[in-house]
Design a protein around this motif. Structure first.
Motif, short mmCIF file in Angstrom:
data_model
loop_
_atom_site.label_atom_id
_atom_site.label_comp_id
_atom_site.label_asym_id
_atom_site.label_seq_id
_atom_site.Cartn_x
_atom_site.Cartn_y
_atom_site.Cartn_z
N ASN A 57 35.37 -31.80 77.21
CA ASN A 57 35.12 -32.70 78.31
C ASN A 57 34.19 -33.82 77.90
O ASN A 57 33.22 -33.62 77.17
N PHE A 58 34.50 -35.03 78.34
CA PHE A 58 33.71 -36.23 78.08
C PHE A 58 33.62 -36.55 76.59
O PHE A 58 32.70 -37.22 76.15
N GLY A 59 34.57 -36.07 75.79
CA GLY A 59 34.59 -36.39 74.37
C GLY A 59 33.57 -35.64 73.54
O GLY A 59 33.32 -36.01 72.41
N LYS A 60 32.97 -34.58 74.10
CA LYS A 60 31.99 -33.80 73.33
C LYS A 60 32.72 -32.92 72.33
O LYS A 60 33.68 -32.26 72.67
N PRO A 61 32.27 -32.89 71.08
CA PRO A 61 32.91 -32.02 70.07
C PRO A 61 32.78 -30.55 70.47
O PRO A 61 31.74 -30.12 70.97
N THR A 62 33.85 -29.78 70.24
CA THR A 62 33.85 -28.36 70.59
C THR A 62 33.39 -27.49 69.44
O THR A 62 33.13 -26.31 69.63
N GLY A 63 33.35 -28.04 68.22
CA GLY A 63 32.96 -27.24 67.07
C GLY A 63 34.14 -26.56 66.40
O GLY A 63 33.98 -25.86 65.42
N GLU A 64 35.36 -26.76 66.94
CA GLU A 64 36.56 -26.19 66.33
C GLU A 64 37.14 -27.19 65.34
O GLU A 64 37.31 -28.36 65.66
N PHE A 65 37.43 -26.73 64.12
CA PHE A 65 38.01 -27.58 63.10
C PHE A 65 39.38 -27.04 62.74
O PHE A 65 39.64 -25.84 62.81
N GLY A 66 40.26 -27.95 62.33
CA GLY A 66 41.60 -27.55 61.94
C GLY A 66 42.26 -28.61 61.09
O GLY A 66 41.67 -29.65 60.78
N THR A 67 43.52 -28.33 60.72
CA THR A 67 44.30 -29.23 59.89
C THR A 67 45.57 -29.61 60.63
O THR A 67 46.25 -28.75 61.20
N ASN A 72 53.30 -36.73 66.22
CA ASN A 72 54.16 -37.80 66.73
C ASN A 72 53.25 -38.81 67.43
O ASN A 72 52.04 -38.79 67.24
N ASP A 73 53.81 -39.69 68.24
CA ASP A 73 53.00 -40.75 68.87
C ASP A 73 51.92 -40.20 69.79
O ASP A 73 50.83 -40.76 69.88
N ASP A 74 52.20 -39.11 70.51
CA ASP A 74 51.28 -38.61 71.52
C ASP A 74 50.56 -37.33 71.13
O ASP A 74 49.40 -37.14 71.49
N ASP A 75 51.23 -36.43 70.45
CA ASP A 75 50.71 -35.09 70.20
C ASP A 75 50.59 -34.80 68.71
O ASP A 75 51.13 -35.52 67.88
N ALA A 76 49.88 -33.72 68.43
CA ALA A 76 49.77 -33.23 67.06
C ALA A 76 49.73 -31.71 67.11
O ALA A 76 49.15 -31.13 68.02
N ILE A 77 50.36 -31.06 66.14
CA ILE A 77 50.27 -29.61 66.02
C ILE A 77 49.18 -29.34 64.99
O ILE A 77 49.24 -29.81 63.86
N VAL A 78 48.16 -28.60 65.44
CA VAL A 78 46.98 -28.36 64.62
C VAL A 78 46.88 -26.88 64.30
O VAL A 78 47.03 -26.04 65.18
N LYS A 79 46.64 -26.55 63.03
CA LYS A 79 46.35 -25.17 62.62
C LYS A 79 44.84 -25.05 62.59
O LYS A 79 44.18 -25.63 61.74
N TRP A 80 44.30 -24.34 63.57
CA TRP A 80 42.85 -24.19 63.67
C TRP A 80 42.35 -23.17 62.66
O TRP A 80 43.02 -22.18 62.38
N ASP A 81 41.18 -23.39 62.11
CA ASP A 81 40.57 -22.45 61.17
C ASP A 81 40.28 -21.16 61.93
O ASP A 81 39.58 -21.15 62.93
N GLY A 82 40.82 -20.04 61.45
CA GLY A 82 40.55 -18.75 62.06
C GLY A 82 41.43 -18.43 63.26
O GLY A 82 41.46 -17.30 63.72
#
Length: 96
Positions: A57-67, A72-82
């Motif tokens: 919310n409000f652009g605050k980082p959640t601390g989750e990282f991924g690759t 595509n133009d709107d979405d991305a499929i992310v493989k989250w660490d763990g």
């Protein structure tokens, strides 16, 4: 207009409503600022292999990282660490 034979003075119309306190931003200037509920502008295009961090919310980082795996133009499929994979809207991701 009179009341009991006395004239009631009329108030002048102010060009803008008074400020709530000294040094407050006038309403005309506040209307130009972006809303807080919208996420910040997305970073340049995401490509497969980019490292990203999730935004809450409000652009605050959640601390989750991924690759990023696919995008595509709107979405991305992310493989989250763990965790597993998740489809996210690009404005909710920040390039790291």
């Amino acid at each position: 207009m009179s009341r009991n034979g006395k004239l009631i003075p009329r108030l002048r119309k102010a060009p803008q409503p008074p400020l709530s306190h000294a040094g407050a931003t006038p309403d005309s200037d506040r209307a130009r600022k972006p809303q807080l509920t919208q996420p910040s502008a997305p970073d340049p295009e995401l490509n497969p292999g980019d490292r990203v961090e999730g935004l809450g919310n409000f652009g605050k980082p959640t601390g989750e990282f991924g690759t990023v795996e696919r995008t595509n133009d709107d979405d991305a499929i992310v493989k989250w660490d763990g965790d597993g994979r998740m489809r996210m809207h690009q404005p909710w991701l920040k390039k790291v």
